[in-house]
Scaffold this motif. Structure first.
Motif, short mmCIF file in Angstrom:
data_model
loop_
_atom_site.label_atom_id
_atom_site.label_comp_id
_atom_site.label_asym_id
_atom_site.label_seq_id
_atom_site.Cartn_x
_atom_site.Cartn_y
_atom_site.Cartn_z
N ARG A 299 -32.33 -10.40 39.72
CA ARG A 299 -31.86 -9.05 39.49
C ARG A 299 -32.99 -8.16 38.98
O ARG A 299 -33.13 -7.00 39.41
CB ARG A 299 -30.71 -9.07 38.49
CG ARG A 299 -29.42 -9.66 39.05
CD ARG A 299 -28.37 -9.75 37.97
NE ARG A 299 -27.14 -10.35 38.50
CZ ARG A 299 -26.10 -10.70 37.74
NH1 ARG A 299 -26.16 -10.51 36.41
NH2 ARG A 299 -25.02 -11.22 38.28
N ALA A 300 -33.82 -8.73 38.04
CA ALA A 300 -34.95 -7.94 37.53
C ALA A 300 -35.93 -7.61 38.64
O ALA A 300 -36.46 -6.48 38.74
CB ALA A 300 -35.64 -8.70 36.40
N ALA A 301 -36.19 -8.61 39.49
CA ALA A 301 -37.09 -8.37 40.63
C ALA A 301 -36.52 -7.33 41.57
O ALA A 301 -37.26 -6.48 42.10
CB ALA A 301 -37.36 -9.69 41.36
N ARG A 302 -35.19 -7.36 41.77
CA ARG A 302 -34.56 -6.36 42.63
C ARG A 302 -34.69 -4.96 42.05
O ARG A 302 -34.97 -3.99 42.76
CB ARG A 302 -33.08 -6.70 42.84
CG ARG A 302 -32.83 -7.88 43.78
CD ARG A 302 -33.23 -7.50 45.20
NE ARG A 302 -32.47 -6.38 45.70
CZ ARG A 302 -31.31 -6.47 46.31
NH1 ARG A 302 -30.76 -7.67 46.50
NH2 ARG A 302 -30.70 -5.40 46.75
N GLU A 303 -34.51 -4.84 40.73
CA GLU A 303 -34.65 -3.53 40.10
C GLU A 303 -36.09 -3.03 40.19
O GLU A 303 -36.34 -1.85 40.46
CB GLU A 303 -34.22 -3.63 38.63
CG GLU A 303 -32.72 -3.86 38.45
CD GLU A 303 -32.35 -4.03 36.99
OE1 GLU A 303 -33.28 -4.00 36.15
OE2 GLU A 303 -31.14 -4.19 36.70
N GLN A 304 -37.05 -3.95 39.95
CA GLN A 304 -38.46 -3.57 40.06
C GLN A 304 -38.80 -3.16 41.49
O GLN A 304 -39.52 -2.19 41.72
CB GLN A 304 -39.33 -4.74 39.61
CG GLN A 304 -40.82 -4.40 39.56
CD GLN A 304 -41.65 -5.58 39.07
OE1 GLN A 304 -41.10 -6.65 38.78
NE2 GLN A 304 -42.96 -5.37 38.96
N LEU A 305 -38.25 -3.90 42.46
CA LEU A 305 -38.47 -3.55 43.86
C LEU A 305 -37.88 -2.19 44.19
O LEU A 305 -38.49 -1.39 44.94
CB LEU A 305 -37.86 -4.62 44.77
CG LEU A 305 -37.93 -4.37 46.27
CD1 LEU A 305 -39.39 -4.31 46.73
CD2 LEU A 305 -37.18 -5.46 47.04
N ALA A 306 -36.72 -1.87 43.62
CA ALA A 306 -36.11 -0.57 43.86
C ALA A 306 -36.99 0.55 43.31
O ALA A 306 -37.17 1.60 43.94
CB ALA A 306 -34.72 -0.51 43.24
N THR A 307 -37.59 0.31 42.06
CA THR A 307 -38.47 1.32 41.47
C THR A 307 -39.71 1.53 42.33
O THR A 307 -40.12 2.68 42.61
CB THR A 307 -38.88 0.87 40.06
OG1 THR A 307 -37.71 0.63 39.28
CG2 THR A 307 -39.71 1.95 39.38
N VAL A 308 -40.31 0.41 42.76
CA VAL A 308 -41.50 0.52 43.61
C VAL A 308 -41.17 1.20 44.93
O VAL A 308 -41.94 2.02 45.45
CB VAL A 308 -42.11 -0.88 43.83
CG1 VAL A 308 -43.26 -0.82 44.82
CG2 VAL A 308 -42.59 -1.47 42.50
N GLN A 309 -40.03 0.88 45.46
CA GLN A 309 -39.62 1.48 46.72
C GLN A 309 -39.43 2.99 46.57
O GLN A 309 -39.81 3.78 47.45
CB GLN A 309 -38.31 0.84 47.21
CG GLN A 309 -37.85 1.31 48.59
CD GLN A 309 -38.76 0.81 49.69
OE1 GLN A 309 -39.33 -0.28 49.57
NE2 GLN A 309 -38.91 1.59 50.74
#
Length: 407
Positions: A299-309
Motif C-alpha cells: 500500500r505504501a509503495a502504491r501511494e508513493q507510486l501515485a505521488t511520483v505518477q
C-alpha cells in the motif's frame, strides 16, 4: 398474394410463363408465396419466385437472364434488387436475405410491384365494371282485407310455417343404409290409390326408397379401408393460441416430471458451492493475516507510486508546453533566417551595378555622336555665313573695308 395472382392471370402467365417450364410450372395458389411450402421444399419455392421475377423483368423491358436452380441464392437476390433499383424502385428496407426464403411480405411486394410496372409499361388501364341494367320487377300489391282471398285447404294459413317438424336422427339414417327394410303391407283401410288411412295427410312410407341390399359387414370393411384416406391433416399455425396452450401443458408436465431429480442435483451443487465458499473465505482470512506486513508495504509503495505518477504528469505537461514554445521560436527563427538570406542575396548581387556601367557607356557613345553632329552643323552654318558675307561684299565693294569678318 391474391392481387398478384389476379394480375398474373390478366398477363396470361398460364400460357406465356407456365408453359415454358420443363416440366410446366404449376398454377399459383392464393397463398403460394405468402406462407412456407407445405412440403418444406424451400428451394423449389425460391426457384419459382426467381423464374417468375425474371419473366416479369423481361416484360418490363429489362434483359435479365433467368437464374438456374442451383445458382448462389445470395447473388441472385442481390441481382434482383439491383434490377429493381435500375427500374426506379426505392431502395428496400429489408436485407436481400429476405428474398432467399422464397416466401413472405418481401417476396409478395416484389411481385406486386413488378406486375404494376408491367401494366404501366404496357398501357393497360383498369376500368370500373359495367353492370347490366336489370328489368324492373313488377310486384302486385295484395290487399289483406280482400274477402276473396281465403285460407288454404283444410283451414290452415299458408303464410304460417309448421313448427312441429321432427329433426332427423343421424343414427336412424345410418341404420337405414346398413339394415334391410321390409316393405309394409297396405292397410285394410287403404283407399283407391293403395294408401292407408294414415297416409291421407300426404306422408307416405318412404322406407322402400332408402333400403339397401349391401352386406353390413362388407360395408364396415369398406369404411375401415377408406377412412384413413378421408382424414384431413391440418398444419398448426405457430401463432395459434391453442397450440401455445398445448405446448404450455406439455412443458408443465415435463418440468413436473424432471423437477424432483433436478431439485436434488441442484441441492447437491448448492451444498458443494457453499462449502467451497466457506473454505475460500477461511483461506482468504489466513492469507491476509500472514501477509499483512507485505500488504502494508504494498500500500505504501502504491501511494508513493501515485505521488511520483502525479509529479510525472505535471512535468510532462510542462515539457509539452516548453516543446510547443520551442517549436514556435524555431518557426520564428526560420522566418528571420529566410529574411536575412533574401537581404544578403540582394546586397551581394552586382547585376544592378553592371547595368549602370553599361548605361553610362551607352550615354557616352551617344554624347560623342551628338558632339560630332553638333560640329558638322556648326561648320555648315559657318560656311553658309561666309558665303553670305562674300556675296554681300561683292554687291557693295566700298563696304568691305569697313566690315569686319567675325568667325
Amino acid at each position: 398474394m391474391e392481387n398478384v395472382c389476379e394480375k398474373l392471370t390478366l398477363l396470361n402467365y398460364e400460357t406465356d410463363f407456365c408453359s415454358t417450364g420443363k416440366p410446366p410450372w404449376p398454377l399459383l395458389s392464393l397463398t403460394y408465396f405468402a406462407i412456407p411450402s407445405p412440403t418444406n421444399n424451400q428451394n423449389e419455392q425460391f426457384f419459382y419466385f426467381t423464374s417468375l421475377t425474371a419473366w416479369l423483368l423481361g416484360k418490363a423491358g429489362r434483359n435479365f437472364p433467368a437464374p438456374q436452380q442451383f445458382d448462389d441464392p445470395n447473388a441472385t437476390c442481390t441481382n434482383i434488387l439491383t434490377e429493381l433499383k435500375a427500374l426506379g424502385f426505392a431502395t428496400p428496407s429489408y436485407a436481400p436475405a429476405k428474398l432467399k426464403q422464397g416466401f413472405g411480405e418481401a417476396v409478395c411486394g416484389v411481385l406486386e410491384g413488378l406486375t404494376d410496372l408491367v401494366f404501366e409499361r404496357s398501357g393497360y388501364k383498369f376500368q370500373k365494371p359495367a353492370y347490366k341494367e336489370e328489368p324492373e320487377i313488377q310486384v302486385e300489391v295484395v290487399d289483406e282485407d280482400d274477402p276473396s282471398l281465403g285460407t288454404a285447404a283444410g283451414g290452415a294459413d299458408p303464410t304460417k310455417i309448421d313448427d312441429n317438424v321432427e329433426a332427423d336422427d343421424g343414427d336412424v339414417e345410418e341404420e337405414a343404409y346398413i339394415t334391410q327394410a321390409t316393405p309394409t303391407k297396405p292397410s285394410a283401410t287403404a283407399g283407391p290409390a293403395g294408401r292407408s288411412a294414415d297416409d291421407a295427410g300426404g306422408a307416405g312410407d318412404d322406407d322402400t326408397l332408402i333400403a339397401s341390399n349391401i352386406d353390413p359387414e362388407a360395408w364396415r370393411q369398406e369404411v375401415e379401408r377408406v377412412a384413413p384416406q378421408l382424414r384431413v391433416t391440418t398444419v398448426a399455425d405457430a401463432k395459434d393460441w391453442r397450440s401455445h396452450i398445448e405446448q404450455t401443458h406439455q412443458y408443465y408436465k415435463s418440468i413436473g416430471a424432471s423437477f424432483p431429480e433436478t431439485k436434488t442435483a441442484l441441492e447437491k451443487v448448492a451444498f458443494g458451492v457453499e462449502d467451497s465458499v466457506e473454505k475460500l473465505a477461511t483461506w482468504e482470512k489466513y492469507i491476509n493475516h500472514q501477509f499483512e506486513n507485505l500488504t502494508s508495504e504494498y500500500r505504501a509503495a502504491r501511494e508513493q507510486l501515485a505521488t511520483v505518477q502525479e509529479k510525472y504528469n505535471i512535468n510532462a505537461e510542462k515539457l509539452a508546453e516548453k516543446t510547443n514554445e520551442l517549436a514556435r521560436i524555431s518557426e520564428q527563427l526560420e522566418a528571420v533566417k529566410t529574411t536575412m538570406e533574401e537581404r544578403g542575396e540582394t546586397i551581394s548581387d552586382t547585376s544592378p551595378l553592371v547595368k549602370i556601367k553599361q548605361a553610362i557607356k551607352t550615354l557616352r557613345a551617344e554624347l560623342q555622336q551628338m558632339e560630332v553632329r553638333i560640329g558638322v552643323v556648326g561648320h555648315t552654318l559657318m560656311s553658309k555665313t561666309i558665303k553670305t558675307k562674300q556675296q554681300s561684299a561683292a554687291a557693295s565693294p566700298g563696304d568691305d573695308e569697313d566690315s569686319d569678318v567675325v568667325l
